[in-house]
Structures are given as C-alpha cells and as structure tokens.
Write a protein that holds these residues in place. Sequence first.
Motif, mmCIF file in Angstrom:
data_model
loop_
_atom_site.group_PDB
_atom_site.id
_atom_site.type_symbol
_atom_site.label_atom_id
_atom_site.label_comp_id
_atom_site.label_asym_id
_atom_site.label_seq_id
_atom_site.Cartn_x
_atom_site.Cartn_y
_atom_site.Cartn_z
ATOM 1 N N ASN A 280 -4.784 -4.100 2.557
ATOM 2 C CA ASN A 280 -3.477 -4.119 1.886
ATOM 3 C C ASN A 280 -3.429 -5.037 0.659
ATOM 4 O O ASN A 280 -2.431 -5.049 -0.061
ATOM 5 N N ILE B 74 6.104 6.991 -6.968
ATOM 6 C CA ILE B 74 7.465 7.161 -6.445
ATOM 7 C C ILE B 74 7.666 8.651 -6.230
ATOM 8 O O ILE B 74 7.305 9.465 -7.090
ATOM 9 N N GLU C 87 3.095 10.351 -9.582
ATOM 10 C CA GLU C 87 1.889 10.490 -8.741
ATOM 11 C C GLU C 87 0.772 9.771 -9.473
ATOM 12 O O GLU C 87 0.207 10.302 -10.429
ATOM 13 N N GLY D 244 2.540 8.182 -3.285
ATOM 14 C CA GLY D 244 2.114 6.807 -3.083
ATOM 15 C C GLY D 244 3.236 5.821 -2.837
ATOM 16 O O GLY D 244 4.409 6.116 -3.066
ATOM 17 N N VAL D 245 2.833 4.626 -2.360
ATOM 18 C CA VAL D 245 3.746 3.482 -2.301
ATOM 19 C C VAL D 245 3.207 2.425 -3.262
ATOM 20 O O VAL D 245 2.164 2.596 -3.863
ATOM 21 N N LYS D 246 3.946 1.337 -3.388
ATOM 22 C CA LYS D 246 3.607 0.265 -4.329
ATOM 23 C C LYS D 246 3.384 0.877 -5.732
ATOM 24 O O LYS D 246 4.075 1.801 -6.120
ATOM 25 N N ARG D 247 2.363 0.429 -6.446
ATOM 26 C CA ARG D 247 2.222 0.934 -7.820
ATOM 27 C C ARG D 247 1.602 2.337 -7.888
ATOM 28 O O ARG D 247 1.424 2.889 -8.974
ATOM 29 N N SER D 248 1.286 2.912 -6.751
ATOM 30 C CA SER D 248 0.707 4.262 -6.766
ATOM 31 C C SER D 248 1.744 5.360 -6.939
ATOM 32 O O SER D 248 1.374 6.526 -7.086
ATOM 33 N N GLY E 284 -1.254 1.820 -3.428
ATOM 34 C CA GLY E 284 -0.882 2.188 -2.058
ATOM 35 C C GLY E 284 -0.816 3.709 -1.911
ATOM 36 O O GLY E 284 0.162 4.251 -1.421
ATOM 37 N N GLY F 80 0.822 5.859 1.182
ATOM 38 C CA GLY F 80 1.699 7.023 1.341
ATOM 39 C C GLY F 80 1.138 8.053 2.310
ATOM 40 O O GLY F 80 1.876 8.804 2.919
ATOM 41 N N ARG G 66 7.592 12.285 -3.677
ATOM 42 C CA ARG G 66 6.562 13.000 -2.922
ATOM 43 C C ARG G 66 6.407 14.413 -3.454
ATOM 44 O O ARG G 66 7.392 15.049 -3.844
ATOM 45 N N GLU H 48 -0.524 -0.100 4.036
ATOM 46 C CA GLU H 48 0.451 0.193 2.973
ATOM 47 C C GLU H 48 -0.061 1.364 2.137
ATOM 48 O O GLU H 48 -0.824 1.181 1.181
#
Length: 487
Positions: free
Chosen positions: A406, A458, A249, A452-456, A411, A434, A460, A432
């Motif tokens: 974006n 992995i 997170e 998050g998505v991208k570098r924010s 993200g 979460g 939930r 883009e």
Amino acid sequence: MRAQPPASHYLDGAYVEDETGDAFESVYPATGEVLASLHVATPALIERAVAAAKRGQEQWAAISGAERSRVLRRAAELMRERNEELSQLETLDTGKAIQETRVADAASGADALEYFAALAADRRGAHIDLPNGFAYTRWEPLGICAGIGAWNYPIQIAAWKSAPALACGNAMIFKPSDVTPLSALKLAEIYTEAGLPAGAFNVLQGKGPLGAALSSHPAIAKVSVTGSVGTGAKVMGTASTTTKHVTLELGGKSPILVFADADLDAAVSGAILGNFYSTGQICSNGTRVFVERSVRAAFIDKLCRRAAAIRLGNPLDSETHLGPLVSKAQYDKVLAYMRVGQEEGATLACGGGPATVTGFEDGWFVEPTVFTDVVDTMTIAREEIFGPVMCVMEFDGEEEVIARANATEFGLAAGIYTRDLSRAHRLAARVEAGTVWVNAYNLTPVEMPFGGVKRSGIGRENGREALEHYSQVKSVYVATGPEDAPY
Ligand SMILES: NC(=O)c1ccc[n+]([C@@H]2O[C@H](COP(=O)([O-])OP(=O)(O)OC[C@H]3O[C@@H](n4cnc5c(N)ncnc54)[C@H](O)[C@@H]3O)[C@@H](O)[C@H]2O)c1
C-alpha cells in the motif's frame, strides 16, 4: 505497409478531412513504416463535431431503450464478424502480437457493446413513498460526452467508453491517442452501419491540446480519459472550469503478493501475464511482485525459465508472443528504466536491454526483463514503467507485505496468490486497489467494474456501475394532498 483511412476524422455519420490541421503520421512499431498520414482537428472541426453530437444525442435519446439496445447489439455482431480485420489493424497500429489482438481488443470491445446493449433496455428509476405524496427518480443522459484514449488498447478503450455512454442515451466525441489513431474510425463506421444516428458517435484526431479543448468545451457534459496520472490531473483541472463529470482511468504500480502456500506455477503465470502481456503496456500490471522469502528461489527459477521461452517476433505471425513497444519514445523510456534499475543496485535475473528480431531490425523490441533484489525505494519499484519490466521483492509475513504493497500513490489493482482463502479475503479488504484478483491476474470481464483508487483514478468502467457515470438522476416530487404554508 499502408492502412490509410478515407479521411482523418469521422463526424456526423461520415468521414471528414480538414487539411488545414497539423499533419501527423501513424507508424508500424515493428518496422517504423508509415501506416497513415492524418491531420489534427482544427477549432472549426471541433465546433462541427459538437453541433453534430448535439443533434445526434437528441435523436438517439428520443428512441426507446429497447431500440438503442438493438443498435448496440448489431454493432457488437459487426465487430465480431470483422474481428480478424480489426485485429490486424490494431496489431499494425500498436505493434501488439496478433495472438493477443485477436482475443483481447475488438473482441473485448464487442463484449462491452453486448453487455451495455442489454442494460440499455432496462434503465429504470425508483418510487419513494412520502407522507404527503411520493417521489420518483428518472435516470437521464448527461448529453455530449468526450472520450479520450490511451494507445495500449485503442479500440477496446473506445468501446468501453462509448458503449455505456450510448446505452444511457448520450452522444460521444472520441479522441484516440495520436499514436494509435486508426481503429476508432472503424468503430465509428460500424456504429453507423448498425443504425446509430449520425452525430451520436464521432472521432476527432489530435494530441493533448485537442483533449484539453474537449475537456473545457462548455457544451460537453462529461469527459472520460484513459491515460497517465499526470494527464488525468490536467483533465480534472480543465474539466472543473465548466463543472464536468469526469471518469479517470489512470496508471498504476500494482502489487502481486505470492505466499509460500501458493500454487507457484499459477503465481508465475500470473506474474508473467501481469508483466509481459501487451509487451508490458497495461495499466493494471502487477509490476511489484512480493514473494514470501521461503519460496523466493523456487519462484525466480520457474519465472526465468518461463521468461526465456517467450517468443519475440513478427507481430502478424500467430506464433509470436511479444511484439515491439508502441513507439520510439516508449522504447527509449523503458530502456532508460532498465539502466536505472541496474545503476541503483537491483540484480538483473533476465533480459535487461533491447532485443533484435531478424527482419525487424528497426522495430522497437525490448527483452522481457526481471529484476530481483529490488528495494521499495528504488526508482523501478516506485514509477510506472509501462514496458515488460518486473520487480521481484521478498517479504516475511502479512503485516509487512500489506504495508509495503500500500505504500504507493497508485491504487489500480492487486493480486494475491495463496491457498489460504481466509487470508486472501482478509488482504483483499485491506489492499488499496480498485480491483483485486485472488489466484488470478489481469482478467477484466465486462461484467466486473474496473477502475482505480488513490491517484489511479475516479469512476468505474464496465459493470452496472459504469452506467451511473454516464447518467444523472432527477428526483420528481408529487404531492397528493394540500401543502400547509407556515405563513
Ligand atoms: N486505468 C486504465 O484503465 C488505463 C488503461 C490503459 C492505459 N492507462 C494509462 O495510460 C498511460 C499510457 O497511455 P498514454 O501514454 O497514451 O497516456 P497519456 O496520458 O500520455 O495520454 C492519454 C490521452 O490523453 C491525451 N492528453 C494528453 N494531454 C492531455 C490534456 N492536457 N488534456 C486532455 N487530454 C490529454 C493524449 O493525447 C491521449 O489521447 C499509462 O499511464 C497507463 O497506465 C490506464
């Protein structure tokens, strides 16, 4: 002002001290006074915690889901009963205003305990019919999970991580940020009082090296960290050496899109909550506010009038809106970004420097700040500041704004203010992020997955989805007829 706990660490159901670990202090950000003196966990203590967690996990996983549910529900009740005490402690440790900590910290943690308590009793697998028999799946705990927290929502983060972990039958070793080490210990006390077996939830104090030691420990199956993108990358690297599950997170630079047809007062409220709440120290903050050109002047006018009414002050006073930043390091960092914004040519619409609060002259207070005429390439528009600093940019049309929203490595979240709901859903699908809020911002009910998505990040937290990150599925194939061997 003191808030000294009985000892630095909590493991195997009790407070534990080890004075051979390096000493550090927790301070009250409004005055700089020392609240507590603690010690970093030594390697010997880490091993004791891992051994306790192993025993605790075996005992905890062996009881029924309904029983686990009862313990978590009782812990939620205790958290609610102690909300005032926990809120005061969180305000002292973080500097956040008590009017916030009363509603958004332990209370949000209690929501997570209650929610995952309900799901603990209803963990079930699938039945799969096959030509020569059937298969079924079992959801099993991972074992020992490590939780590593940031300093902005200390007890909330500890609860958001431990509640789903415990619901699935895991044990947790939690490491709070060394900047805000106190409230996780109170959560550990509550779990014990609620009937959690000794060792199922442990708290070790320390800094980056302790986080790294937990992330690489071979007996730990999973690590969940809330922190910056840089820390997340390090944790993922360290965890890879023992092929651990990870939940990350991380940070953000989230966009809020305000269209000309929006309810401007609601959009201003969203921008204020999404930039200044918790003195701007929230990962999902919408720090890039894109406003459609025709309403830019009206938006900025309303925004600055509202920002001017924000009350900085004694964090323990119920009337105070904003407290200080959490530490001297964060104060210096945020003020440096305020200077860089001006040097790079952004216009200061309000705020822009340190704030003086009578009676709290040593506190790390800064003014709620709005920059306008911000260009996407400016440092303040690209980097996470983690303070009350909002960037306002203008745009013309959907295509332009979605591309610019974006154009970031982050993200985590996004906000869309418009009365045109077709447009809201169209853009919610294209942004883009979460989490997307439509005509709202920064609301994180426990029923809704967050991450998050991208570098924010992995994985939930919250929602049913969190359970999948704290359990693993086993497939069992059962043959009901003979199996033909090919040779
Ligand atoms: N996405 C989210 O849910 C969320 C929520 C809150 C905060 N954040 C992010 O957290 C950051 C602010 O918090 P912070 O300054 O405490 O973050 P940080 O990255 O400095 O530290 C986070 C935690 O990681 C630990 N740590 C540091 N180095 C480590 C390493 N090498 N291995 C393992 N652990 C290590 C720290 O001791 C701390 O407990 C911001 O970037 C913010 O966006 C994200």
